[in-house]
Design a protein around this motif. Sequence first.
Motif, PDB file in Angstrom:
ATOM      1  N   SER A   1      45.080  22.289  38.468  1.00 57.42           N
ATOM      2  CA  SER A   1      45.926  23.304  37.845  1.00 57.42           C
ATOM      3  C   SER A   1      45.074  24.323  37.088  1.00 57.42           C
ATOM      4  CB  SER A   1      46.924  22.648  36.882  1.00 57.42           C
ATOM      5  OG  SER A   1      46.220  21.954  35.873  1.00 57.42           O
ATOM      6  N   ALA A   2      45.603  25.527  36.958  1.00 60.87           N
ATOM      7  CA  ALA A   2      44.932  26.593  36.204  1.00 60.87           C
ATOM      8  C   ALA A   2      45.984  27.617  35.791  1.00 60.87           C
ATOM      9  CB  ALA A   2      43.851  27.256  37.050  1.00 60.87           C
ATOM     10  N   THR A   3      45.781  28.213  34.638  1.00 58.77           N
ATOM     11  CA  THR A   3      46.690  29.266  34.189  1.00 58.77           C
ATOM     12  C   THR A   3      46.353  30.566  34.916  1.00 58.77           C
ATOM     13  OG1 THR A   3      45.258  30.026  32.398  1.00 58.77           O
ATOM     14  CG2 THR A   3      46.765  28.202  31.897  1.00 58.77           C
ATOM     15  N   HIS A   4      47.275  31.502  34.879  1.00 64.34           N
ATOM     16  CA  HIS A   4      47.042  32.808  35.497  1.00 64.34           C
ATOM     17  C   HIS A   4      45.822  33.479  34.868  1.00 64.34           C
ATOM     18  CE1 HIS A   4      51.490  33.181  36.933  1.00 64.34           C
ATOM     19  NE2 HIS A   4      50.967  32.014  37.193  1.00 64.34           N
ATOM     20  N   GLN A   5      45.695  33.380  33.540  1.00 68.97           N
ATOM     21  CA  GLN A   5      44.561  34.008  32.858  1.00 68.97           C
ATOM     22  C   GLN A   5      43.237  33.407  33.313  1.00 68.97           C
ATOM     23  OE1 GLN A   5      47.267  32.813  31.401  1.00 68.97           O
ATOM     24  NE2 GLN A   5      48.218  34.443  30.199  1.00 68.97           N
ATOM     25  N   GLN A   6      43.202  32.072  33.477  1.00 69.48           N
ATOM     26  CA  GLN A   6      41.966  31.423  33.924  1.00 69.48           C
ATOM     27  C   GLN A   6      41.585  31.886  35.325  1.00 69.48           C
ATOM     28  OE1 GLN A   6      43.409  27.399  33.355  1.00 69.48           O
ATOM     29  NE2 GLN A   6      41.975  27.040  31.684  1.00 69.48           N
ATOM     30  N   ILE A   7      42.573  32.023  36.198  1.00 72.46           N
ATOM     31  CA  ILE A   7      42.295  32.453  37.578  1.00 72.46           C
ATOM     32  C   ILE A   7      41.739  33.867  37.596  1.00 72.46           C
ATOM     33  CG2 ILE A   7      43.389  33.044  39.781  1.00 72.46           C
ATOM     34  CD1 ILE A   7      45.272  30.622  39.272  1.00 72.46           C
ATOM     35  N   TYR A   8      42.370  34.788  36.848  1.00 74.00           N
ATOM     36  CA  TYR A   8      41.889  36.169  36.832  1.00 74.00           C
ATOM     37  C   TYR A   8      40.496  36.270  36.215  1.00 74.00           C
ATOM     38  CZ  TYR A   8      46.195  38.282  38.536  1.00 74.00           C
ATOM     39  OH  TYR A   8      47.250  38.664  39.335  1.00 74.00           O
TER      40      TYR A   8
END
Length: 201
Positions: free
Chosen positions: A34-41
């Motif tokens: 899992s990853a948050t949107h902020q982490q992915i960007y």
Amino acid sequence: MSLPHAILTALLERPSSGLELTRRFDRSIGYFWSATHQQIYRELGRLERSGCIRALAAERPARGRKKEYEVLPAGRAELTGWVSRREDPKPVRDPLLLRMRAAAVVGTDGLPDELRRHLALHERQLADYADIEARDFSGGPGTTTGPTPEKIPEPTEAPTEADRLRHLVLRAGMDLERRWVDWLTEALREISAAPARPDGA
């Protein structure tokens, strides 16, 4: 597993925008990483600066168009090296197991309700996995005759190595969920059979 390797894997499966990647993490990759949107960007920016990925040129520049990314040779080399790299299993850090240890000291008041809630969550996840298997791998365990999330083969197409590996990942998830269901069922049975603790014990 690290987030950059999860992103490189997803982009090698299909070039995507950051928004598409976050949706794919919410739907499929998120089942095991899992990853948050902020982490992915944030990670997309790091991978681009390091030369592992690049943004694809838009056919027609337009305001608000989402950048799509593809993996460069350096990114593929990094992922290839990571696949064969030695890495020891990670210790299990599950708060529920720690709470069971704490209950051995302070008592189980309220714990059965939480165990039943976890049991329902794991049963629901197992059912979701079974639906995915029936939809995408209709030949059952060890076979992959149906469509995968990234590619829909022709009805007569033999399963590819990629299909078989994706199915193995899904089956690992199903086995873990079954183990949780079995363990939680046993834990509830043990707690209900245990004699009541005297006050102050």
